[in-house]
Scaffold this motif. Structure first.
Motif, PDB file in Angstrom:
ATOM      1  N   MET A 182       0.920  -1.256  -0.039  1.00 39.97           N
ATOM      2  CA  MET A 182       0.035   0.038  -0.094  1.00 39.97           C
ATOM      3  C   MET A 182       0.789   1.160   0.119  1.00 39.97           C
ATOM      4  SD  MET A 182      -3.102   0.499  -0.302  1.00 39.97           S
ATOM      5  CE  MET A 182      -3.749  -1.079   0.018  1.00 39.97           C
ATOM      6  N   ALA A 183       1.945   1.240   0.597  1.00 43.29           N
ATOM      7  CA  ALA A 183       2.810   2.486   0.650  1.00 43.29           C
ATOM      8  C   ALA A 183       3.579   2.645  -0.610  1.00 43.29           C
ATOM      9  CB  ALA A 183       3.974   2.114   1.833  1.00 43.29           C
ATOM     10  N   ILE A 184       3.959   1.488  -1.369  1.00 47.12           N
ATOM     11  CA  ILE A 184       4.435   1.607  -2.671  1.00 47.12           C
ATOM     12  C   ILE A 184       3.612   2.016  -3.624  1.00 47.12           C
ATOM     13  CG2 ILE A 184       5.268   0.176  -4.635  1.00 47.12           C
ATOM     14  CD1 ILE A 184       6.677  -1.548  -2.418  1.00 47.12           C
ATOM     15  N   PHE A 185       2.271   1.596  -3.544  1.00 45.16           N
ATOM     16  CA  PHE A 185       1.013   2.077  -4.410  1.00 45.16           C
ATOM     17  C   PHE A 185       0.886   3.661  -4.194  1.00 45.16           C
ATOM     18  CE2 PHE A 185      -3.156   3.381  -4.264  1.00 45.16           C
ATOM     19  CZ  PHE A 185      -3.867   3.331  -5.486  1.00 45.16           C
ATOM     20  N   PHE A 186       0.775   4.015  -3.038  1.00 42.08           N
ATOM     21  CA  PHE A 186       0.697   5.340  -2.628  1.00 42.08           C
ATOM     22  C   PHE A 186       1.738   6.350  -3.190  1.00 42.08           C
ATOM     23  CE2 PHE A 186       0.241   9.477  -0.393  1.00 42.08           C
ATOM     24  CZ  PHE A 186      -0.788   9.946  -0.686  1.00 42.08           C
ATOM     25  N   LEU A 187       3.119   5.869  -2.971  1.00 42.77           N
ATOM     26  CA  LEU A 187       4.118   6.912  -3.266  1.00 42.77           C
ATOM     27  C   LEU A 187       4.039   6.775  -4.654  1.00 42.77           C
ATOM     28  CD1 LEU A 187       6.783   5.652  -0.776  1.00 42.77           C
ATOM     29  CD2 LEU A 187       5.738   8.033  -0.906  1.00 42.77           C
ATOM     30  N   VAL A 188       4.015   5.758  -5.514  1.00 40.55           N
ATOM     31  CA  VAL A 188       3.937   5.736  -7.094  1.00 40.55           C
ATOM     32  C   VAL A 188       2.733   6.803  -7.593  1.00 40.55           C
ATOM     33  CG1 VAL A 188       3.434   4.660  -8.985  1.00 40.55           C
ATOM     34  CG2 VAL A 188       4.860   3.624  -7.433  1.00 40.55           C
ATOM     35  N   ASN A 195     -10.251  21.591 -13.843  1.00 40.97           N
ATOM     36  CA  ASN A 195      -9.456  20.859 -14.890  1.00 40.97           C
ATOM     37  C   ASN A 195      -9.086  19.406 -14.266  1.00 40.97           C
ATOM     38  OD1 ASN A 195      -7.339  21.303 -13.112  1.00 40.97           O
ATOM     39  ND2 ASN A 195      -6.687  23.386 -14.034  1.00 40.97           N
ATOM     40  N   ILE A 196      -8.163  18.940 -14.975  1.00 36.06           N
ATOM     41  CA  ILE A 196      -7.841  17.500 -14.515  1.00 36.06           C
ATOM     42  C   ILE A 196      -6.728  17.394 -13.341  1.00 36.06           C
ATOM     43  CG2 ILE A 196      -6.203  15.578 -15.298  1.00 36.06           C
ATOM     44  CD1 ILE A 196      -7.522  15.796 -17.825  1.00 36.06           C
ATOM     45  N   GLY A 197      -5.922  18.674 -13.489  1.00 31.49           N
ATOM     46  CA  GLY A 197      -5.226  18.761 -12.219  1.00 31.49           C
ATOM     47  C   GLY A 197      -5.568  18.760 -11.010  1.00 31.49           C
ATOM     48  N   LEU A 198      -6.950  19.478 -10.815  1.00 31.35           N
ATOM     49  CA  LEU A 198      -7.550  19.903  -9.512  1.00 31.35           C
ATOM     50  C   LEU A 198      -8.271  18.523  -9.215  1.00 31.35           C
ATOM     51  CD1 LEU A 198      -8.654  21.746  -7.494  1.00 31.35           C
ATOM     52  CD2 LEU A 198     -10.503  22.421  -8.933  1.00 31.35           C
ATOM     53  N   ILE A 199      -9.030  17.804 -10.180  1.00 26.55           N
ATOM     54  CA  ILE A 199      -9.555  16.449  -9.953  1.00 26.55           C
ATOM     55  C   ILE A 199      -8.370  15.365  -9.303  1.00 26.55           C
ATOM     56  CG2 ILE A 199     -10.718  14.450 -10.829  1.00 26.55           C
ATOM     57  CD1 ILE A 199     -12.186  16.680 -12.673  1.00 26.55           C
ATOM     58  N   PHE A 258      -8.278  13.903  -5.608  1.00 23.61           N
ATOM     59  CA  PHE A 258      -8.166  12.351  -5.634  1.00 23.61           C
ATOM     60  C   PHE A 258      -7.136  12.077  -4.774  1.00 23.61           C
ATOM     61  CE2 PHE A 258      -7.884   8.244  -7.289  1.00 23.61           C
ATOM     62  CZ  PHE A 258      -9.105   7.598  -7.098  1.00 23.61           C
ATOM     63  N   GLN A 259      -6.084  12.926  -4.491  1.00 19.30           N
ATOM     64  CA  GLN A 259      -5.102  12.314  -3.424  1.00 19.30           C
ATOM     65  C   GLN A 259      -5.541  12.306  -2.292  1.00 19.30           C
ATOM     66  OE1 GLN A 259      -1.731  11.899  -3.732  1.00 19.30           O
ATOM     67  NE2 GLN A 259      -1.621  11.668  -5.806  1.00 19.30           N
ATOM     68  N   PHE A 260      -6.568  13.158  -1.754  1.00 20.44           N
ATOM     69  CA  PHE A 260      -7.074  13.041  -0.544  1.00 20.44           C
ATOM     70  C   PHE A 260      -8.162  11.741  -0.436  1.00 20.44           C
ATOM     71  CE2 PHE A 260      -5.937  17.701  -0.720  1.00 20.44           C
ATOM     72  CZ  PHE A 260      -5.619  17.831   0.689  1.00 20.44           C
ATOM     73  N   VAL A 261      -8.880  11.793  -1.349  1.00 17.12           N
ATOM     74  CA  VAL A 261      -9.670  10.494  -1.515  1.00 17.12           C
ATOM     75  C   VAL A 261      -8.761   9.274  -1.062  1.00 17.12           C
ATOM     76  CG1 VAL A 261     -11.257   9.152  -2.610  1.00 17.12           C
ATOM     77  CG2 VAL A 261     -11.275  11.792  -2.753  1.00 17.12           C
ATOM     78  N   THR A 262      -7.900   9.222  -1.713  1.00 14.20           N
ATOM     79  CA  THR A 262      -6.946   7.967  -1.949  1.00 14.20           C
ATOM     80  C   THR A 262      -6.263   7.580  -0.409  1.00 14.20           C
ATOM     81  OG1 THR A 262      -6.484   8.236  -4.093  1.00 14.20           O
ATOM     82  CG2 THR A 262      -5.055   6.698  -2.925  1.00 14.20           C
ATOM     83  N   THR A 263      -6.022   8.896   0.406  1.00 16.71           N
ATOM     84  CA  THR A 263      -5.589   8.907   1.694  1.00 16.71           C
ATOM     85  C   THR A 263      -6.543   8.329   2.617  1.00 16.71           C
ATOM     86  OG1 THR A 263      -4.025  10.459   1.054  1.00 16.71           O
ATOM     87  CG2 THR A 263      -4.366  10.380   3.586  1.00 16.71           C
ATOM     88  N   PHE A 264      -7.771   8.576   2.651  1.00 13.41           N
ATOM     89  CA  PHE A 264      -8.844   8.236   3.343  1.00 13.41           C
ATOM     90  C   PHE A 264      -9.204   6.908   2.993  1.00 13.41           C
ATOM     91  CE2 PHE A 264      -9.636  12.720   3.771  1.00 13.41           C
ATOM     92  CZ  PHE A 264      -9.431  13.131   5.285  1.00 13.41           C
ATOM     93  N   ALA A 265      -9.130   6.417   1.806  1.00  8.91           N
ATOM     94  CA  ALA A 265      -9.720   4.977   1.307  1.00  8.91           C
ATOM     95  C   ALA A 265      -8.419   4.263   1.987  1.00  8.91           C
ATOM     96  CB  ALA A 265      -9.577   4.941  -0.014  1.00  8.91           C
ATOM     97  N   ILE A 266      -7.188   4.440   2.015  1.00  8.02           N
ATOM     98  CA  ILE A 266      -6.189   3.637   2.230  1.00  8.02           C
ATOM     99  C   ILE A 266      -6.189   3.410   3.754  1.00  8.02           C
ATOM    100  CG2 ILE A 266      -3.488   3.400   2.831  1.00  8.02           C
ATOM    101  CD1 ILE A 266      -3.475   4.442  -0.060  1.00  8.02           C
ATOM    102  N   THR A 267      -6.416   4.508   4.576  1.00  7.43           N
ATOM    103  CA  THR A 267      -6.761   4.899   6.119  1.00  7.43           C
ATOM    104  C   THR A 267      -7.986   3.768   6.384  1.00  7.43           C
ATOM    105  OG1 THR A 267      -5.621   6.873   6.217  1.00  7.43           O
ATOM    106  CG2 THR A 267      -6.902   6.061   8.117  1.00  7.43           C
TER     107      THR A 267
END
Length: 122
Positions: A37-43, A68-72, A76-85
């Motif tokens: 999971m750490a490798i996935f998130f760092l990549v 724009n795509i950058g904002l989305i 999604f970085q935040f969403v991923t963090t909460f999902a991993i948690t």
């Protein structure tokens, strides 16, 4: 204040506990979740950073309005963090905590047995 020289040694052989199959299995189980999971998130994180640094046109592509795509991808970085948690908490509750409680109980029983023996010897 107690000094290390005067403290009674613990009856628990923590090195033996650490080397036990149950403890090693517990560590393997925990690492089997954490490392991938750490490798996935760092990549994923570095891909986002590199896209932001080198793919300006792609990241600036409008999706709707000023979004724009950058904002989305940034959100999604935040969403991923909460999902991993959330995934880790569920994994720990199901797979790690029961074994950790069992190990703790065994160690507390050894400590309690040693305290009883010491109390009877006095």
């Amino acid at each position: 204040m107690s000094h290390p020289e005067s403290a009674t040694p613990s009856p628990v052989d923590y090195v033996a506990v650490q080397e036990s199959e149950k403890f090693q299995g517990h560590r393997r189980r925990q690492r089997s979740f954490v490392f991938p999971m750490a490798i996935f998130f760092l990549v994923w994180y570095f891909a986002y950073v590199l896209l932001g640094a080198y793919a300006h046109d792609f990241m600036a592509t409008p999706v709707f309005g000023n979004i724009n795509i950058g904002l989305i991808l940034g959100l999604f970085q935040f969403v991923t963090t909460f999902a991993i948690t959330t995934l880790y908490v569920r994994f720990a509750n199901r797979k790690l905590d029961p074994v950790a409680e069992e190990l703790r109980g065994e160690l507390e029983d050894i400590e309690a047995g040693a305290a009883t023996i010491e109390g009877n010897a006095r």
